[in-house]
Design a protein around this motif. Structure first.
Motif, mmCIF file in Angstrom:
data_model
loop_
_atom_site.group_PDB
_atom_site.id
_atom_site.type_symbol
_atom_site.label_atom_id
_atom_site.label_comp_id
_atom_site.label_asym_id
_atom_site.label_seq_id
_atom_site.Cartn_x
_atom_site.Cartn_y
_atom_site.Cartn_z
ATOM 1 N N UNK A 2 0.821 -1.216 0.000
ATOM 2 C CA UNK A 2 0.000 0.000 0.000
ATOM 3 C C UNK A 2 0.856 1.268 0.000
ATOM 4 N N UNK A 3 1.975 1.225 0.730
ATOM 5 C CA UNK A 3 2.847 2.405 0.789
ATOM 6 C C UNK A 3 3.488 2.673 -0.568
ATOM 7 N N UNK A 4 3.829 1.615 -1.293
ATOM 8 C CA UNK A 4 4.387 1.799 -2.636
ATOM 9 C C UNK A 4 3.353 2.386 -3.587
ATOM 10 N N UNK A 5 2.111 1.930 -3.451
ATOM 11 C CA UNK A 5 1.028 2.481 -4.286
ATOM 12 C C UNK A 5 0.855 3.963 -4.015
ATOM 13 N N UNK A 6 0.934 4.348 -2.735
ATOM 14 C CA UNK A 6 0.727 5.751 -2.353
ATOM 15 C C UNK A 6 1.839 6.636 -2.906
ATOM 16 N N UNK A 7 3.024 6.063 -3.091
ATOM 17 C CA UNK A 7 4.161 6.826 -3.612
ATOM 18 C C UNK A 7 4.073 7.073 -5.111
ATOM 19 N N UNK A 8 3.221 6.308 -5.808
ATOM 20 C CA UNK A 8 3.151 6.461 -7.272
ATOM 21 C C UNK A 8 1.982 7.316 -7.714
#
Length: 179
Positions: free
Chosen positions: A173-179
């Motif tokens: 989820x954190x990687x998704x939020x970064x993109x």
């Protein structure tokens, strides 16, 4: 969220496969774990076959990897290295567009199996995986007759595995939020 799981063992009673099945049962709500069961069907990696028309089992694996949000891997250590069947599967993903930047977590079923884990980590980093180190876990299944039910029933195994799955979901989820 969907996570593919790959076991590096072909053995019917594999603790690596059992731990992945248990991980699926312990995954947080909203997380589906899909076990890739076609690893034995993959042909030996051959760059001459790695084009637009790859062998069907390779296409199936690549389609699964491309459709999920993350990849969970558990593999035994053989002769101080990564199991050949898993390395072969990874070789088929090296040149594919489905794998780079894929979030990956590792489950190790033997505290003594440190060489394969180190080699697998190096291979995945070379392949541009996003390794979720906080979601990687080593559980002592060596020497036992473990299946997914006995793993999930044992709090000493189930709790760290459940926590690893939660951490993996947070990482994705954190990687998704970064993109």
């Amino acid at each position: 969220m969907k996570i593919a799981a790959i076991s590096g063992s072909l053995r019917a009673g594999s603790s690596n496969t059992a731990i992945l099945r248990a991980a699926a049962r312990l995954a947080p709500a909203g997380v589906e774990v899909i076990l890739f069961e076609g690893i034995a069907d993959l042909p030996f990696f051959n760059p001459d076959l790695d084009g637009e028309d790859v062998p069907a089992p390779v296409g199936t694996m690549r389609a699964l990897i491309g459709s999920v949000d993350g990849l969970l891997i558990s593999s035994p250590e053989y002769a101080r290295g990564v199991a050949g069947v898993l390395k072969n599967a990874l070789d088929w993903l090296v040149g594919s567009h489905e794998f780079p930047d894929k979030p990956v977590a590792l489950i190790n079923t033997s505290p003594r199996a440190t060489h394969a884990l180190a080699a697998l980590t190096l291979t995945l980093e070379t392949m541009s995986a996003r390794l979720a180190t906080e979601a990687c876990v080593t559980l002592p299944l060596l020497g036992g007759a473990w299946d997914e039910h006995s793993i999930t029933a044992d709090p000493a195994l189930a709790e760290p595995l459940r926590l690893a799955m939660e951490r993996f979901a947070v990482f994705i989820r954190s990687l998704r939020a970064d993109t």
